[in-house]
Design an enzyme around this catalytic site. Structure first.
Site, PDB file in Angstrom:
ATOM      1  N   ASP A   1      20.981  30.359  35.793  1.00 49.12           N
ATOM      2  CA  ASP A   1      20.624  29.585  34.632  1.00 49.12           C
ATOM      3  C   ASP A   1      20.734  28.112  34.888  1.00 49.12           C
ATOM      4  O   ASP A   1      19.908  27.238  34.516  1.00 49.12           O
ATOM      5  CB  ASP A   1      21.224  29.993  33.297  1.00 49.12           C
ATOM      6  CG  ASP A   1      21.131  31.470  33.239  1.00 49.12           C
ATOM      7  OD1 ASP A   1      19.906  31.961  32.962  1.00 49.12           O
ATOM      8  OD2 ASP A   1      22.057  31.989  32.683  1.00 49.12           O
TER       9      ASP A   1
ATOM     10  N   HIS B   1      23.808  35.272  29.243  1.00 46.92           N
ATOM     11  CA  HIS B   1      22.744  35.377  30.237  1.00 46.92           C
ATOM     12  C   HIS B   1      21.904  36.401  29.659  1.00 46.92           C
ATOM     13  O   HIS B   1      21.579  37.524  30.352  1.00 46.92           O
ATOM     14  CB  HIS B   1      23.271  35.717  31.673  1.00 46.92           C
ATOM     15  CG  HIS B   1      22.414  35.963  32.623  1.00 46.92           C
ATOM     16  ND1 HIS B   1      21.718  34.813  32.987  1.00 46.92           N
ATOM     17  CD2 HIS B   1      21.818  36.947  33.255  1.00 46.92           C
ATOM     18  CE1 HIS B   1      20.735  35.180  33.980  1.00 46.92           C
ATOM     19  NE2 HIS B   1      20.808  36.608  34.072  1.00 46.92           N
TER      20      HIS B   1
HETATM   21  P1  NAD Z   1      17.931  46.041  43.651  1.00 50.71           P
HETATM   22  O1  NAD Z   1      17.436  47.294  43.270  1.00 50.71           O
HETATM   23  O2  NAD Z   1      17.195  45.426  44.717  1.00 50.71           O
HETATM   24  O3  NAD Z   1      19.298  46.366  44.350  1.00 50.71           O
HETATM   25  C1  NAD Z   1      20.445  46.978  43.742  1.00 50.71           C
HETATM   26  C2  NAD Z   1      21.289  47.690  44.847  1.00 50.71           C
HETATM   27  O4  NAD Z   1      22.272  48.424  44.056  1.00 50.71           O
HETATM   28  C3  NAD Z   1      20.358  48.730  45.495  1.00 50.71           C
HETATM   29  O5  NAD Z   1      20.462  48.327  46.908  1.00 50.71           O
HETATM   30  C4  NAD Z   1      21.002  49.983  45.160  1.00 50.71           C
HETATM   31  O6  NAD Z   1      21.267  50.934  46.130  1.00 50.71           O
HETATM   32  C5  NAD Z   1      22.385  49.596  44.832  1.00 50.71           C
HETATM   33  N1  NAD Z   1      23.226  50.318  44.149  1.00 50.71           N
HETATM   34  C6  NAD Z   1      22.645  51.170  43.011  1.00 50.71           C
HETATM   35  N2  NAD Z   1      23.776  51.870  42.607  1.00 50.71           N
HETATM   36  C7  NAD Z   1      24.869  51.593  43.250  1.00 50.71           C
HETATM   37  C8  NAD Z   1      26.411  52.133  43.064  1.00 50.71           C
HETATM   38  N3  NAD Z   1      26.596  53.022  42.404  1.00 50.71           N
HETATM   39  N4  NAD Z   1      27.098  50.978  44.114  1.00 50.71           N
HETATM   40  C9  NAD Z   1      26.790  50.370  45.060  1.00 50.71           C
HETATM   41  N5  NAD Z   1      25.359  49.928  44.907  1.00 50.71           N
HETATM   42  C10 NAD Z   1      24.701  50.566  44.198  1.00 50.71           C
HETATM   43  O7  NAD Z   1      18.232  45.168  42.316  1.00 50.71           O
HETATM   44  P2  NAD Z   1      18.255  43.624  42.540  1.00 50.71           P
HETATM   45  O8  NAD Z   1      17.218  42.901  42.401  1.00 50.71           O
HETATM   46  O9  NAD Z   1      19.168  43.245  43.924  1.00 50.71           O
HETATM   47  O10 NAD Z   1      19.140  43.224  41.188  1.00 50.71           O
HETATM   48  C11 NAD Z   1      20.604  43.802  41.013  1.00 50.71           C
HETATM   49  C12 NAD Z   1      21.055  43.490  39.677  1.00 50.71           C
HETATM   50  O11 NAD Z   1      21.120  42.198  39.571  1.00 50.71           O
HETATM   51  C13 NAD Z   1      20.036  43.968  38.352  1.00 50.71           C
HETATM   52  O12 NAD Z   1      20.858  44.525  37.368  1.00 50.71           O
HETATM   53  C14 NAD Z   1      19.702  42.556  37.869  1.00 50.71           C
HETATM   54  O13 NAD Z   1      19.280  42.468  36.634  1.00 50.71           O
HETATM   55  C15 NAD Z   1      20.725  41.633  38.089  1.00 50.71           C
HETATM   56  N6  NAD Z   1      20.296  40.104  38.200  1.00 50.71           N
HETATM   57  C16 NAD Z   1      21.278  39.302  37.523  1.00 50.71           C
HETATM   58  C17 NAD Z   1      21.111  37.858  37.541  1.00 50.71           C
HETATM   59  C18 NAD Z   1      22.006  37.003  37.084  1.00 50.71           C
HETATM   60  O14 NAD Z   1      21.558  35.998  36.825  1.00 50.71           O
HETATM   61  N7  NAD Z   1      23.192  37.387  36.735  1.00 50.71           N
HETATM   62  C19 NAD Z   1      20.028  37.604  38.442  1.00 50.71           C
HETATM   63  C20 NAD Z   1      18.919  38.579  38.959  1.00 50.71           C
HETATM   64  C21 NAD Z   1      19.440  39.769  38.873  1.00 50.71           C
HETATM   65  C1  LMR Z   2      17.410  36.474  35.713  1.00 52.08           C
HETATM   66  O1  LMR Z   2      17.821  35.543  34.845  1.00 52.08           O
HETATM   67  O2  LMR Z   2      16.482  36.262  36.467  1.00 52.08           O
HETATM   68  C2  LMR Z   2      17.891  37.798  35.875  1.00 52.08           C
HETATM   69  O3  LMR Z   2      18.912  37.855  34.964  1.00 52.08           O
HETATM   70  C3  LMR Z   2      17.279  39.036  36.092  1.00 52.08           C
HETATM   71  C4  LMR Z   2      16.316  39.307  34.767  1.00 52.08           C
HETATM   72  O4  LMR Z   2      16.262  40.514  34.677  1.00 52.08           O
HETATM   73  O5  LMR Z   2      15.543  38.369  34.454  1.00 52.08           O
END
Ligand code: NAD
Ligand code: LMR
Length: 331
Positions: free
Chosen positions: A150, A177
Site C-alpha cells: 500500500d 489492508h
Molecule cells: P499463488 O496461488 O500464486 O501462490 C500461492 C502459493 O501458496 C502456491 O504455490 C501454493 O501451492 C501455496 N500454498 C497453498 N497452500 C499451502 C500450504 N498449506 N502451505 C504452503 N504453501 C501453500 O498466490 P499469490 O499470488 O502468490 O498470492 C498469495 C497470497 O498473497 C494470496 O492470499 C494473496 O491474496 C496475497 N497477497 C497479499 C498481498 C499483500 O499486500 N499483503 C499482496 C498480494 C497478494
Molecule cells: C493487493 O493489494 O494487491 C493484494 O492484497 C492482492 C489483492 O487481492 O488485491
C-alpha cells in the site's frame, strides 16, 4: 546466521520474493516451503552466486525441517483473488492454511519474526497472534502484517501527481489492508497541498482499491505478485537489517497488535478506540521487531472521515480472525 523461510515459495509472490531475498548478504539460509514445486525453485535459485544456502521443502512432512529455528518466516501461502471477489472471500481457504503454518512456526521457531502476506491480512494476522497465544509463545512485537504494498503504491501514484521521485517519496498508509480500511495520509506529504480536493479523493480511492486494478487486469490469473514481491522483500530485509544489522533508523507502516508498544500506541488507541487491537501504524523496527510504535500524526477533516468508515470494518475483520482460533481450536 540468519535463516529466512518463505512459506508458499513456489507461488506467484513466493518465487520473485525468494529471488529478491537470495540477493541479500544478510541472509545465510533461505528455506523454501510449499506444497508443490519447491525442489525445482530451490535448485534454480541455488545456482545464483550469492552466499546464502537455499533449501527446498515440499509437503507437510517437510514443514518442520523447513521452518525449524528460522529467524524470519514470511507467509505468502494461499489463494489469490479473482475478479469480483473481496479479500474476505479468501478467508475460507486461507485462514486454515495460515493457522497451520503459524502452529508449525510456534512449535519449531517460536522466536521467529512472522511476516504475514496471505489475505485477508486484516484477519490472518489476528489468526497468527491467537495461535501463538494458544501455544504460550506470543510476543506481539514479532508478528507483522505486510502492508508495504500500500505504501509502495501510494508513493507511485502520488509521485506521478506531484511530479516527485517515487523512490524517495514516503506516503504513510495506516489502518488495514483492504478497501476502505487502507488509510493513506496524504496531508502529511509535502507537495500534496497543490492538489485539488477532487484529485486527493481520486488518488485516495486508487490507493485503497489498487489491488482491484491488478486483479481486473490479470483477468482471472491472480492478483499482484511482482510489486508484492518487491514490497515483501523490502519489508523482510528491513526487519532483518534492524534485528541483526543493528539499524535503528528504519520506520515502516505495518499491521501489528497495538499492545506491541502500549505507550507508543496510546494516541492511536484514543483515535480509533481502545477495542481496536490491530492497526497498521508507523513502526520503528529494532532487535526484537517492534521497537516503537510512532504516532499517526495530524489528520485533516477528509482523513478523519476515512477513519470513521474504516474502523467498523476493520473491527469485524479482526474479530473474525481471532474467533477462528478461539472458537474452533484445531492446533
Ligand atoms: P499463488 O496461488 O500464486 O501462490 C500461492 C502459493 O501458496 C502456491 O504455490 C501454493 O501451492 C501455496 N500454498 C497453498 N497452500 C499451502 C500450504 N498449506 N502451505 C504452503 N504453501 C501453500 O498466490 P499469490 O499470488 O502468490 O498470492 C498469495 C497470497 O498473497 C494470496 O492470499 C494473496 O491474496 C496475497 N497477497 C497479499 C498481498 C499483500 O499486500 N499483503 C499482496 C498480494 C497478494
Ligand atoms: C493487493 O493489494 O494487491 C493484494 O492484497 C492482492 C489483492 O487481492 O488485491
Amino acid at each position: 546466521m540468519v535463516k529466512v523461510t518463505v512459506c508458499g515459495a513456489a507461488g506467484g509472490i513466493g518465487q520473485p520474493l525468494s529471488l529478491l531475498l537470495k540477493q541479500s548478504p544478510l541472509i545465510t539460509h533461505l528455506s523454501l516451503y510449499d506444497i508443490v514445486n519447491t525442489p525445482g525453485v530451490a535448485a534454480d535459485l541455488s545456482h545464483i552466486n550469492t552466499q546464502s544456502k537455499v533449501t527446498g521443502h515440499v509437503g507437510k512432512d517437510q514443514l518442520e525441517e523447513a521452518i525449524k529455528d528460522s529467524d524470519v518466516v514470511v507467509i505468502p501461502a494461499g489463494v489469490p483473488r479473482k475478479p469480483g471477489m473481496s479479500r474476505d472471500d479468501l478467508f475460507k481457504i486461507n485462514a486454515g492454511i495460515v493457522r497451520d503454518l503459524a502452529a508449525a512456526a510456534a512449535k519449531f521457531a517460536p522466536k521467529a519474526f512472522m511476516l504475514i502476506i496471505s489475505n485477508p491480512v486484516n484477519s490472518t494476522v489476528p489468526i497468527v497472534a491467537e495461535v501463538f497465544k494458544a501455544m504460550n509463545v506470543y510476543d506481539p512485537r514479532r508478528i507483522f502484517g505486510v502492508t508495504t504494498l500500500d505504501v509502495v503504491r501510494a508513493s507511485t501514484f502520488v509521485a506521478e501527481l506531484i511530479q516527485a521521485d517515487p523512490k524517495s517519496l514516503r506516503v504513510p498508509v495506516v489502518g488495514g489492508h483492504s478497501g476502505v480500511t487502507i488509510l493513506p495520509l496524504l496531508s502529511q506529504v509535502s507537495g500534496t497541498e497543490k492538489l485539488s480536493q477532487e484529485q486527493i479523493e481520486k488518488v485516495t480511492h486508487r490507493i485503497q482499491f489498487g489491488g482491484d486494478e491488478v486483479v481486473k487486469a490479470k483477468d482471472g490469473a491472480g492478483s499482484a505478485t511482482l510489486s508484492m514481491a518487491l514490497a515483501g522483500a523490502r519489508f523482510t530485509l528491513n526487519v532483518v537489517e534492524a534485528a541483526v544489522g543493528g539499524n535503528l533508523n528504519i520506520v515502516e507502516c505495518t499491521y501489528v497488535d497495538l499492545d506491541a508498544d502500549k505507550e507508543g500506541a496510546a494516541d492511536t488507541k484514543k483515535l480509533v478506540g481502545e477495542d481496536v487491537e490491530f492497526f497498521s501504524v508507523p513502526v520503528q523496527l529494532g532487535p526484537n521487531g517492534v521497537e516503537k510504535i510512532l504516532p499517526i500524526g495530524q489528520l485533516n477533516k477528509f482523513e478523519e472521515g476515512l477513519f470513521a468508515s474504516a474502523v467498523p470494518e476493520l473491527k469485524g475483520n479482526i474479530v473474525k480472525g481471532s474467533k477462528f482460533i478461539t472458537e474452533e481450536p484445531k492446533l
